[in-house]
Design an enzyme around this catalytic site. Structure first.
Site, PDB file in Angstrom:
ATOM      1  N   ASP A  64      33.785  -6.545  17.577  1.00 43.38           N
ATOM      2  CA  ASP A  64      32.634  -6.620  18.490  1.00 43.38           C
ATOM      3  C   ASP A  64      31.597  -5.517  18.268  1.00 43.38           C
ATOM      4  O   ASP A  64      30.463  -5.635  18.731  1.00 43.38           O
ATOM      5  CB  ASP A  64      33.116  -6.550  19.947  1.00 43.38           C
ATOM      6  CG  ASP A  64      33.973  -5.318  20.223  1.00 43.38           C
ATOM      7  OD1 ASP A  64      34.281  -4.572  19.278  1.00 43.38           O
ATOM      8  OD2 ASP A  64      34.342  -5.097  21.389  1.00 43.38           O
ATOM      9  N   HIS A  65      31.965  -4.434  17.586  1.00 42.96           N
ATOM     10  CA  HIS A  65      31.024  -3.318  17.409  1.00 42.96           C
ATOM     11  C   HIS A  65      30.220  -3.433  16.111  1.00 42.96           C
ATOM     12  O   HIS A  65      29.013  -3.277  16.093  1.00 42.96           O
ATOM     13  CB  HIS A  65      31.787  -1.977  17.349  1.00 42.96           C
ATOM     14  CG  HIS A  65      32.294  -1.475  18.653  1.00 42.96           C
ATOM     15  ND1 HIS A  65      33.186  -2.152  19.423  1.00 42.96           N
ATOM     16  CD2 HIS A  65      32.036  -0.315  19.318  1.00 42.96           C
ATOM     17  CE1 HIS A  65      33.459  -1.441  20.509  1.00 42.96           C
ATOM     18  NE2 HIS A  65      32.771  -0.319  20.468  1.00 42.96           N
ATOM     19  N   ASP A 119      39.545   2.438  22.481  1.00 41.13           N
ATOM     20  CA  ASP A 119      38.170   2.462  22.959  1.00 41.13           C
ATOM     21  C   ASP A 119      38.210   3.062  24.360  1.00 41.13           C
ATOM     22  O   ASP A 119      39.064   2.700  25.180  1.00 41.13           O
ATOM     23  CB  ASP A 119      37.583   1.047  23.004  1.00 41.13           C
ATOM     24  CG  ASP A 119      36.097   1.125  23.241  1.00 41.13           C
ATOM     25  OD1 ASP A 119      35.330   1.001  22.267  1.00 41.13           O
ATOM     26  OD2 ASP A 119      35.678   1.351  24.390  1.00 41.13           O
ATOM     27  N   ARG A 379      26.440   4.782  28.697  1.00 38.12           N
ATOM     28  CA  ARG A 379      26.191   6.094  28.082  1.00 38.12           C
ATOM     29  C   ARG A 379      24.712   6.208  27.704  1.00 38.12           C
ATOM     30  O   ARG A 379      24.157   5.283  27.124  1.00 38.12           O
ATOM     31  CB  ARG A 379      27.044   6.279  26.816  1.00 38.12           C
ATOM     32  CG  ARG A 379      28.491   6.386  27.179  1.00 38.12           C
ATOM     33  CD  ARG A 379      29.393   6.749  26.022  1.00 38.12           C
ATOM     34  NE  ARG A 379      30.699   7.009  26.586  1.00 38.12           N
ATOM     35  CZ  ARG A 379      31.859   6.648  26.056  1.00 38.12           C
ATOM     36  NH1 ARG A 379      31.878   6.029  24.891  1.00 38.12           N
ATOM     37  NH2 ARG A 379      32.974   6.932  26.672  1.00 38.12           N
ATOM     38  N   SER A 534      33.440   8.880  23.665  1.00 40.13           N
ATOM     39  CA  SER A 534      34.197   7.817  23.022  1.00 40.13           C
ATOM     40  C   SER A 534      35.582   8.280  22.554  1.00 40.13           C
ATOM     41  O   SER A 534      35.863   9.467  22.454  1.00 40.13           O
ATOM     42  CB  SER A 534      33.384   7.285  21.838  1.00 40.13           C
ATOM     43  OG  SER A 534      34.036   7.517  20.624  1.00 40.13           O
ATOM     44  N   ARG A 536      36.650   7.607  19.559  1.00 41.07           N
ATOM     45  CA  ARG A 536      36.663   7.531  18.089  1.00 41.07           C
ATOM     46  C   ARG A 536      37.403   8.719  17.471  1.00 41.07           C
ATOM     47  O   ARG A 536      36.999   9.866  17.601  1.00 41.07           O
ATOM     48  CB  ARG A 536      35.244   7.395  17.533  1.00 41.07           C
ATOM     49  CG  ARG A 536      34.323   8.557  17.783  1.00 41.07           C
ATOM     50  CD  ARG A 536      32.887   8.211  17.385  1.00 41.07           C
ATOM     51  NE  ARG A 536      32.318   7.274  18.343  1.00 41.07           N
ATOM     52  CZ  ARG A 536      31.027   7.250  18.703  1.00 41.07           C
ATOM     53  NH1 ARG A 536      30.160   8.070  18.184  1.00 41.07           N
ATOM     54  NH2 ARG A 536      30.594   6.384  19.586  1.00 41.07           N
TER      55      ARG A 536
HETATM   56  C1  MIC Z   1      31.482   3.865  22.529  1.00 39.26           C
HETATM   57  O1  MIC Z   1      31.103   3.233  23.510  1.00 39.26           O
HETATM   58  O2  MIC Z   1      31.116   5.032  22.273  1.00 39.26           O
HETATM   59  C2  MIC Z   1      32.435   3.194  21.581  1.00 39.26           C
HETATM   60  C3  MIC Z   1      31.699   2.898  20.341  1.00 39.26           C
HETATM   61  O3  MIC Z   1      32.857   1.965  22.124  1.00 39.26           O
HETATM   62  C4  MIC Z   1      33.630   4.120  21.380  1.00 39.26           C
HETATM   63  C5  MIC Z   1      34.549   3.686  20.324  1.00 39.26           C
HETATM   64  C6  MIC Z   1      34.072   3.979  18.950  1.00 39.26           C
HETATM   65  O4  MIC Z   1      33.496   5.021  18.705  1.00 39.26           O
HETATM   66  O5  MIC Z   1      34.311   3.124  18.094  1.00 39.26           O
HETATM   67  C7  MIC Z   1      34.458   4.387  22.636  1.00 39.26           C
HETATM   68  O6  MIC Z   1      33.932   4.329  23.724  1.00 39.26           O
HETATM   69  O7  MIC Z   1      35.640   4.746  22.547  1.00 39.26           O
HETATM   70 FE1  SF4 Z   2      30.898  -1.511  23.118  1.00 40.18          FE
HETATM   71 FE2  SF4 Z   2      31.497   1.019  23.723  1.00 40.18          FE
HETATM   72 FE3  SF4 Z   2      29.160  -0.051  24.416  1.00 40.18          FE
HETATM   73 FE4  SF4 Z   2      31.341  -0.839  25.620  1.00 40.18          FE
HETATM   74  S1  SF4 Z   2      30.490   1.210  25.692  1.00 40.18           S
HETATM   75  S2  SF4 Z   2      29.704  -2.147  24.893  1.00 40.18           S
HETATM   76  S3  SF4 Z   2      32.839  -0.794  23.979  1.00 40.18           S
HETATM   77  S4  SF4 Z   2      29.886   0.318  22.365  1.00 40.18           S
END
Ligand code: MIC
Ligand code: SF4
Length: 642
Positions: A64-65, A119, A379, A534, A536
């Site tokens: 999905d990303h 995630d 965010r 996140s 990550r």
């Molecule tokens: C995000 O919202 O920052 C992400 C991308 O979903 C991350 C995961 C990632 O960095 O792949 C998260 O929230 O854990």
């Molecule tokens: Fe995707 Fe992370 Fe954004 Fe949620 S917060 S929509 S999991 S990138």
């Protein structure tokens, strides 16, 4: 003794440790989820662990990303994820089916189950009473292999809701209010458990908006009871058998209690560049809005988008405002289409995007230079939108839609009557056949890898005495987006640690990579809440690849701290936070790592200065993992001992 709901679920899953806040506990994990930006690493690690089938009740891999497919990297990653899922017994959700948390809530999350996901917004499933937590990919890989998930036993905060949302106030405003009250580190080490008579007034998607964004509080998890509203939601999904009534016992105690009167809330916005900078939308009146973006795992449900469609019907968004909409799942799109609600969105000038994370992680949809973007996301860190000088405000879907219509923020007192809160239909269209279910036996499945998927790094054990230069003094509230930026270019490299390491701290300090290479490794010195945001693990793997041996901080975010340990980076805390100001880039720190024992303070020798006293809050296992050079090495040693 009456128990709160969180403690009941923890007790039912406890495999090791005492249920005392702060003490390490090991939990049995029923379900896992991964997504494509963290999943490739998680499955490479799962392969390295060497079990032949996942040992959870259910594991799902969502794509999905990383869905832009500009070149071979994303599709190669997806092919790897699809084949590795089939081999090891994981359900695979192909790109475009929806956003992991929305899909998991609709199709798989169950009351009373434990779920960890690679995630940070995995706690979305707390909307149906799952105890769901974000974790690093390696922790998820180990849970898939049947290992317990270790974490500090959380405190449980009761959030007692009274009254009901009125006027234009929405579920998003509940969590923005809480963020304003508690800040982005107010939830660290805590589970936010919602209770009180206001709970029954909120639908499951509204609850999920609130539990989703509990991640921004730094909370371990957020959870709602499972009640008649939950039953109705699950029944509509054809999953009534998954329902189980769950709530805190009457008179149950909480470590802390917060009261929120839902009827007192008004539309709020989190101002740039932190989710806790909550202000009333009325205070932003007159501020030009260049872009509105509706979607993300926080606000992309059927009811969110129906509210927007009803507001936009027979209207046109302001000609100077770009409106982007990314629905949470194909189920949501099908429901909107069936009710004729896509047309008013399109006729109003909205751009309907794929059912993916999209603009939330900077995969397209960036605002204009210096522009203001009203987003329903979770965010608003500087630069995350892809435009470094954009100003992102986090708002509810209704506030974003109104900003798109008027081209600016306006006072909700001028918005007229809000549309009725959408009722959830008794039956919703299933998209279950879009998931790829694994064969009973994966023995004959070949795992297909592309050239972007590099083998895992092998890290050495930690030396007895470690001397390294301070490579960065990073300040407070450094997010994982600062450590490793999002966006299409960088996120496409998630399966390639050597390549992605070149981007570590690139937005914060473009000289960082060259400097740490010239130092031959280093130590990161940081302020409060280092690594928030996140999950990550690349924000630990990349630094480790570049030779980071330790992080010395005033405080650390939970998931990032665990990721540091997983990859053998020593996380230490300043005994005296004023010492942060004594350290500067280029100074050499000498760490007596050989003496690493739980709780034993460490004196870090500083060239040209007085030693810095560091608190070490590591458990015995965490010390052993770091000394072994990371969790995979440690797990290898442990399996040799078995
Ligand atoms: C995000 O919202 O920052 C992400 C991308 O979903 C991350 C995961 C990632 O960095 O792949 C998260 O929230 O854990
Ligand atoms: Fe995707 Fe992370 Fe954004 Fe949620 S917060 S929509 S999991 S990138």
């Amino acid at each position: 003794m009456p128990m709160n709901l969180t403690s009941k679920i923890i007790k039912a899953h406890l495999q090791s440790g005492q249920m005392t806040p702060g003490a390490e506990i090991g939990l049995k994990i029923d379900q896992t989820l991964t997504q494509d930006a963290t999943g490739t690493m998680a499955y490479l690690q799962f392969e390295a662990i060497g079990v032949d089938r996942v040992r959870t009740e259910l594991s799902v891999s969502y794509a999905d990303h990383n869905t832009l497919q500009m070149g071979f990297r994303n599709p190669d990653d997806h092919r790897y994820l699809r084949t590795v899922a089939a081999k090891y017994g994981v359900v695979y959700s192909p790109p475009g089916t929806g956003i992991c948390h929305q899909l998991h809530l609709e199709n798989f999350a169950k009351p009373g189950k434990t779920l960890i996901g690679s995630d940070s917004h995995t706690p979305t499933a707390g909307g149906v009473g799952s105890l769901a937590m974000g974790a690093g990919g390696l922790s998820v890989a180990l849970a898939m292999a049947g290992e317990a998930y270790n974490l500090p036993c959380p405190k449980v905060v009761g959030v007692r809701l009274t009254g009901r949302l009125a006027g234009w106030a929405a579920a998003k405003d509940v969590i923005l209010h809480l963020l304003g009250l508690l800040t982005v580190k107010g939830g660290v080490g805590k589970v936010m458990e919602y209770c009180g008579p206001g709970v029954a007034t909120l639908t499951v998607p509204e609850r999920a908006t609130i539990t989703n964004m509990g991640a921004e509080l730094g909370a371990t998890s957020s959870i709602f009871p499972s009640d008649a509203v939950t039953r109705k939601f699950l029944a509509a999904q054809g999953r009534e058998k998954d329902f189980k009534e769950l709530a805190a016992d009457p008179g149950a105690a909480y470590d802390e209690l917060i009261e929120i009167d839902l009827s007192s809330l008004v539309p709020l916005a989190a101002s740039p560049h932190m989710p806790d900078k909550a202000v009333k939308v009325s205070e932003l009146s007159g501020l030009k809005v260049d872009q509105a973006a509706i979607g993300s795992c926080t606000n992309s449900s059927y009811s969110d988008l129906k509210t927007v469609a009803l507001m936009l019907k027979n209207k046109r968004v302001d000609a100077t405002t770009d409106l982007l909409i990314s629905p949470g799942s194909k189920q949501v799109v099908k429901m909107l289409a069936a009710e004729g609600l896509l047309e008013p969105l399109m006729d109003a000038g909205a751009r309907i995007l794929e059912c993916t994370c999209g603009p939330c992680i900077g995969m397209g949809g960036s605002p204009v230079s210096g522009g203001v973007s009203a987003r329903t996301f979770n965010r608003n860190f500087e630069g995350r939108s892809g435009t470094q000088d954009a100003k992102v405000f986090l708002v509810s879907p209704a506030t974003a839609a109104m900003a798109a219509l008027r081209g600016q923020f306006t006072d909700p007192a001028t918005w007229g009557k809000p549309p009725r809160k959408p009722a959830l239909p008794a039956k919703v269209p299933s998209i279950k056949k879009l998931f790829v279910y694994p064969p009973k036996d994966g023995a004959g499945v070949d795992i297909l890898r592309g050239p972007n998927i590099k083998p895992l790094d092998k890290f050495p054990a930690m030396a007895g005495t470690v001397s390294a230069k301070v490579a960065l003094t990073a300040g407070d509230n450094i997010t994982t987006d600062h450590i490793l930026p999002g966006g299409a270019q960088v996120t496409a490299l998630r399966s390639n640690i050597p390549a992605i390491s070149e981007f570590i701290f690139s937005k914060l300090d473009p000289g960082f990579v060259a400097r740490i290479k010239s130092f031959g490794g280093g130590v990161i010195v940081a302020g409060e809440n280092y690594g928030q945001g996140s999950s990550r693990e690349h924000a630990a793997l990349g630094p480790r690849h570049l030779g980071v041996v330790a992080v010395v901080a005033k405080s650390l975010a939970r998931i990032h701290r665990a990721n540091l340990i997983n990859f053998g980076i020593l996380p230490l805390l300043f005994a005296d936070k004023n010492d942060y100001d004594r350290l500067s880039e280029g100074q050499t720190l000498t760490i007596p790592a050989g003496g690493l024992r739980p709780g034993a303070p460490l004196a870090l020798a500083v060239d040209g200065g007085k030693a810095v006293a560091a608190v070490n809050d590591l458990t015995q296992k965490e010390c052993d993992v770091i000394l072994a050079g990371g969790l995979l090495n440690y797990a290898g040693q442990a399996s040799c001992r078995r």
